[in-house]
Motif scaffolding. Structure first.
Motif, PDB file in Angstrom:
ATOM      1  N   SER A   1       0.667   5.396   0.697  1.00  0.00           N
ATOM      2  CA  SER A   1      -0.193   6.478   1.190  1.00  0.00           C
ATOM      3  C   SER A   1      -0.032   7.701   0.282  1.00  0.00           C
ATOM      4  N   GLU A   2      -0.981   8.624   0.421  1.00  0.00           N
ATOM      5  CA  GLU A   2      -0.932   9.872  -0.349  1.00  0.00           C
ATOM      6  C   GLU A   2       0.347  10.641  -0.002  1.00  0.00           C
ATOM      7  N   ARG A   3       0.656  10.600   1.289  1.00  0.00           N
ATOM      8  CA  ARG A   3       1.854  11.299   1.775  1.00  0.00           C
ATOM      9  C   ARG A   3       3.106  10.715   1.100  1.00  0.00           C
ATOM     10  N   GLN A   4       3.165   9.383   1.062  1.00  0.00           N
ATOM     11  CA  GLN A   4       4.313   8.734   0.415  1.00  0.00           C
ATOM     12  C   GLN A   4       4.396   9.123  -1.063  1.00  0.00           C
ATOM     13  N   ARG A   5       3.244   9.170  -1.734  1.00  0.00           N
ATOM     14  CA  ARG A   5       3.251   9.512  -3.164  1.00  0.00           C
ATOM     15  C   ARG A   5       3.847  10.895  -3.420  1.00  0.00           C
TER      16      ARG A   5
ATOM     17  N   PRO B   1       0.843  -1.208   0.000  1.00  0.00           N
ATOM     18  CA  PRO B   1       0.000   0.000   0.000  1.00  0.00           C
ATOM     19  C   PRO B   1       0.874   1.253   0.000  1.00  0.00           C
TER      20      PRO B   1
END
Ligand code: URA
Length: 288
Positions: free
Chosen positions: A277-281, A275
């Motif tokens: 996260s948006e933050r990771q992206r 998975p």
């Protein structure tokens, strides 16, 4: 067990011979450490071998220790009838390697690799530096700290992945010279079988090649990293993502470079089905 005792003995003989032929040979506390490591390995091997007998029948690839054809980018074909060597047997073999006498004379330790022997993800660097040579573990210096941060930002602990180098010994440099030198093609070709055997045993789902030297060692590819990075390459049947070496990121602090490496890691996570996260992206994207 006997084989490991013999290896310990060989190590002592090798050190004594080294004293004759290399006046600056380092037969110091690290020699003792390596012998202790070997005897620990012997004990662990005995335990592992015992527990293995009671496990399900072995189904893994078979591996011979010396006679397989080693070609960059390819896994050697298994030799019919050969027994599967254990990880600890491989480690014991590599720790007493004397194939490159100039590196044997220079090294404090053989830096075998570290991490989860069943890792789905494996990182491959170039060669140990001074810190790694001293501590016997890959990527523990400044570049290592950055690699550990990258691994953690991906959502893994360092101990969950496997980290190894193409070369297991620190490339020698003249006394008093700062820094490191790149491994030569001959040194890498000599050491590659060990990495291939590690990969065969770990069987990671994916690998990450860190920098141009790792790509040259693994694949014999000599193209600029600008062209190789961000793309998948096949090592046998294992997909390998090429990306910049952490040392390169330390020398070039541009946000765009960090983003490129991060995009390569996002590809890795996607292919592993992890998975994101948006933050990771959004890491390392320029602020709007
Ligand atoms: N750079 C590498 O390629 N490997 C190490 O282990 C440390 C620094």
């Amino acid at each position: 067990m006997e084989a490991v005792f013999q290896q310990g003995l060989n190590l002592v003989i090798e050190m004594l011979r080294g004293l004759e032929s290399h006046p600056d040979f380092r037969a110091d506390a690290s020699t003792l450490q390596r012998i202790v490591l070997l005897s620990n390995t012997a004990r662990d091997t005995a335990v592992t071998d015992e527990s293995r007998v009671s496990e399900a029948p072995q189904t893994g690839v078979t591996v011979s220790q010396h006679t397989l054809l080693r070609v960059p980018g390819q896994m050697p074909a298994p030799e019919p009838g050969a027994a599967r060597q254990s990880f600890e047997e491989l480690r014991a073999k590599v720790l007493v390697c004397t194939k490159c006498p100039h590196l044997v004379a220079f090294r404090h330790s053989v830096v075998f690799g570290v991490g989860n022997q069943n890792a789905e993800l494996m990182f491959v660097g170039e060669a140990p530096g001074a810190d790694e040579d001293r501590q016997g573990e890959p990527f523990v210096g400044r570049a290592g700290e950055l690699l550990t941060k990258i691994i953690q930002t991906m959502g893994y602990q360092r101990s969950e992945v496997y980290i190894a180098n193409v070369l297991k010994c620190r490339p020698d440099i003249p006394a008093g010279t700062p820094g490191n030198r790149q491994p030569t093609p001959t040194e890498m070709a000599t050491c590659l079988p060990y990495l291939q055997e590690q990969i065969e045993l770990i069987q990671p789902k994916l690998m990450v090649a860190l920098g141009g030297t790792a790509m040259r060692g693994l694949f014999g590819k000599d193209e600029p990293m600008k062209l190789l990075r961000g793309r998948w390459h096949l090592f046998g049947s294992i997909p390998v993502m090429a990306t910049f070496h952490p040392s390169y990121l330390l020398r070039n602090q541009a946000l765009s470079l960090k983003r490129q490496v991060w995009e390569d890691m996002l590809q890795v996570l996607e292919r592993l089905g992890q998975p994101i996260s948006e933050r990771q992206r959004n890491y390392f994207l320029p602020k709007q």
